[in-house]
Enzyme design. Sequence first.
Site, PDB file in Angstrom:
ATOM      1  N   CYS A 286     -22.987 -59.235  78.093  1.00 18.83           N
ATOM      2  CA  CYS A 286     -21.739 -59.967  77.911  1.00 18.83           C
ATOM      3  C   CYS A 286     -20.645 -59.314  78.733  1.00 18.83           C
ATOM      4  O   CYS A 286     -20.844 -58.303  79.375  1.00 18.83           O
ATOM      5  CB  CYS A 286     -21.330 -59.977  76.447  1.00 18.83           C
ATOM      6  SG  CYS A 286     -21.033 -58.319  75.853  1.00 18.83           S
TER       7      CYS A 286
ATOM      8  N   CYS B 121     -19.945 -55.702  78.332  1.00 22.80           N
ATOM      9  CA  CYS B 121     -20.907 -54.830  79.020  1.00 22.80           C
ATOM     10  C   CYS B 121     -20.443 -54.575  80.447  1.00 22.80           C
ATOM     11  O   CYS B 121     -20.548 -53.468  80.958  1.00 22.80           O
ATOM     12  CB  CYS B 121     -22.282 -55.486  79.104  1.00 22.80           C
ATOM     13  SG  CYS B 121     -23.042 -55.723  77.525  1.00 22.80           S
TER      14      CYS B 121
ATOM     15  N   ASP C 210      -3.780 -75.214 111.844  1.00 24.36           N
ATOM     16  CA  ASP C 210      -3.562 -74.792 113.214  1.00 24.36           C
ATOM     17  C   ASP C 210      -4.016 -75.969 114.086  1.00 24.36           C
ATOM     18  O   ASP C 210      -4.735 -76.843 113.601  1.00 24.36           O
ATOM     19  CB  ASP C 210      -4.418 -73.540 113.445  1.00 24.36           C
ATOM     20  CG  ASP C 210      -4.624 -73.256 114.899  1.00 24.36           C
ATOM     21  OD1 ASP C 210      -3.621 -73.078 115.595  1.00 24.36           O
ATOM     22  OD2 ASP C 210      -5.790 -73.197 115.327  1.00 24.36           O
TER      23      ASP C 210
ATOM     24  N   ASP D 272      -8.336 -70.944 113.308  1.00 29.02           N
ATOM     25  CA  ASP D 272      -9.525 -70.395 113.959  1.00 29.02           C
ATOM     26  C   ASP D 272      -9.261 -69.158 114.786  1.00 29.02           C
ATOM     27  O   ASP D 272     -10.191 -68.463 115.174  1.00 29.02           O
ATOM     28  CB  ASP D 272     -10.121 -71.450 114.899  1.00 29.02           C
ATOM     29  CG  ASP D 272      -9.237 -71.662 116.119  1.00 29.02           C
ATOM     30  OD1 ASP D 272      -8.005 -71.749 115.939  1.00 29.02           O
ATOM     31  OD2 ASP D 272      -9.766 -71.701 117.236  1.00 29.02           O
TER      32      ASP D 272
ATOM     33  N   ASP E 144      -3.965 -66.795 114.106  1.00 29.05           N
ATOM     34  CA  ASP E 144      -3.875 -67.386 112.774  1.00 29.05           C
ATOM     35  C   ASP E 144      -4.097 -66.366 111.660  1.00 29.05           C
ATOM     36  O   ASP E 144      -3.910 -66.682 110.481  1.00 29.05           O
ATOM     37  CB  ASP E 144      -4.925 -68.498 112.615  1.00 29.05           C
ATOM     38  CG  ASP E 144      -4.703 -69.626 113.606  1.00 29.05           C
ATOM     39  OD1 ASP E 144      -3.531 -69.969 113.837  1.00 29.05           O
ATOM     40  OD2 ASP E 144      -5.691 -70.137 114.146  1.00 29.05           O
TER      41      ASP E 144
END
Length: 696
Positions: free
Chosen positions: A13, A16, A404, A590, A594
């Site tokens: 869980c 843990c 862009d 890209d 950017d």
Amino acid sequence: MARKTYRIEGMTCASCVRRVEKALATVPGVSEVAVNLATEEASLVGDTVPVEVLAEALESRGYHLVVEAQQASPELKYALARVVVAWVLTLPLMAGMIPGLHLHLPWQVQALLSALAAFGAGYPFFLHAGRQAMHAETSMDTLIALGASVSWAFGLYEGIRGSMHPPFETAAALVAFLLVGKYLEAKAKHRATDALEALLKLAPAMAFRIAADGSEEAVPSSLLVPGDRVRVKPGGAIPVDGVVVSGGADVEEALLTGEPLPVPKHTGDEVIAGAVVHGGALEIRVASVGRQTWLAKLARQVVDAQGSRAPVQDLADRISAVFVPSILILAGVTLVAWWIIKGDLSQAWRPAVTLLVIACPCALGLATPVAMAASLGTAARHGLLVRDASAMERLARVTALAFDKTGTLTEGKPALHEVRELAGSDRAQLLRLAAALERGSEHPIAKGILEAAKGLAWPEAEDFRAHPGGGVTGRVEGRNLRLGSSAFLGQGFQEIPPHATAVGLAEGDQLLGVFILADTLRPETKGTLTALRALGLELHLFSGDRPEAVQVIARELGIPEALGGCTPETKQTRIRELQARGAVVAFIGDGVNDAPALAQADAGISLPGLEAAQAAAPMNLLRGGLSPLLMALSLARRTRIVVRQNLGWAFGYNLVLIPLAAFNLLDAFGGPILAGAAMGMSSLTVVLNALRLKRV
Ligand code: ADP
Ligand code: MG
């Protein structure tokens, strides 16, 4: 230092996860621990720490670190065996409850069967609970272990008192139901990650290595080293990343990058492991193998991201940390209250045990990680690598998309249309100088100019520098040259066609020439933007290109807010301004220019190509093209819905059933046994709900 990943067994869980994280982080030399419940893996920085030390730190807390040499344990098989054993032992006990069936075992035999089922088949619950108790910690295993022990103890109490029906079936059936839940859960967790395992299996295990004398020998791919040469025959899959040294064939990478069409590959082309070769044979020089291949890294990244924590998960963890102790207290109060009301302990234990078991926060811990694992696996299959789960969560809330232009909305393959010769220069000379400068650039414009200069011989450039968003500079044949936008050069260009991109070549203040290039829109750009607008999203365009060219494209695409002449910093500032206005912004770009914007955006999405852009963005498109954007948005939104449903279900279930258990209203329906069955169902529902995200 490199990150390393280990398999951890025994996590059940969310608490843990925190415990394993804490235990590993306290080991000297270890940092940046991240634990993933869904894949049962821990990754950390600290290569100098021996695995044994890590294993030891976990062992005392009840978790097991699988050392790499060890085979991954057949956990599923064990889980199934436990289910079968538990039920075989439980059924004779339950048979006593069926009217008319006169199977009456002596209470001592019942006690033994019940103990074997609960403490034998169900020993993992007790093992974990016991070890945690030694560290003064609690988890859902504590609740289960206590519930089963108390039930069994009351069976014993009733048995010794000579009661006709000592309730030994309770402890056994409780554990048997919970084990079924565990088994189904383990199976489902497995399914959330198996898409990636399937991906990794695309690279074949055997390869044909070419010896120095040209002979061919079949060897396991794991034995190949960089520099080896392998042959891949038609229909075969490529075992390694490498470069084609001879031959030619169509290579299909559909399962890797989503690119549906086979790509022709010849000498000098790069190929990746897992791609399939058609219509020819290839001889490949090995560049990277095994875990170093693009494919293995992709899978690794998805798995790491599945382990990265979405903020909503912290909430679940904080809650479950206070939840278990609160439930222990509440169960104690329930026991004492019913004891006082009824004046009989044997009537008080059932509501208390029911409450203990029904309150297990198990589903809560699974709610988010399993959904994320399924969702990120699906995204990868559709060509979007999500490296950070929290970005997926933010993508679901996006209100604005900023793009862009060059290389993002357009193909990024501008063709040179015209060279304007100024100051007495000639075309070939201008192209030679420009090509010399662009040799070192990764920009689409550079590719266009180099393409046009093919066949010309050009000199080396010295002192080359790239100025993202502006241009390039360097010294060619002793001349200090600059090549770039009109703003970068501080020079106006005359009569540039509206669509075109123009860059000038200058020596000092002297403009030598102007190159006019035109790029084409990606075929899917228009349709994708229309669909995005239909979703009610605000669209923006931030480009470093000439404002005039940017406006023309923006008008054509119906983007109201477009800005040209942006530096990398302006793109970032613009996004910050949008965010300040309350927008949640995704930026798609890209280039190197950017990178700041990709990092600033709430959800940065890079197109393939440049490492710098990919590293700055939490999400990477794996193939050129914008079409996966729509999938990504709808997947992100669906993931958010599923996570909320899961949390709501896990909570709602507890909130409704806890008071019913406390007021002893569940007893008529089986009490503790119902609680065990319902808890298993709750976890299973959460997992199945999450698996819906695999079919998008
Ligand atoms: P976008 O934002 O549209 O992708 P960039 O910011 O990459 O465009 O570039 C902006 C402008 O800077 C380009 O239109 C070009 O004029 C100039 N530029 C950038 N890099 C180069 C280069 N390598 N060679 C020539 N011009 C360049
Ligand atoms: Mg660009």
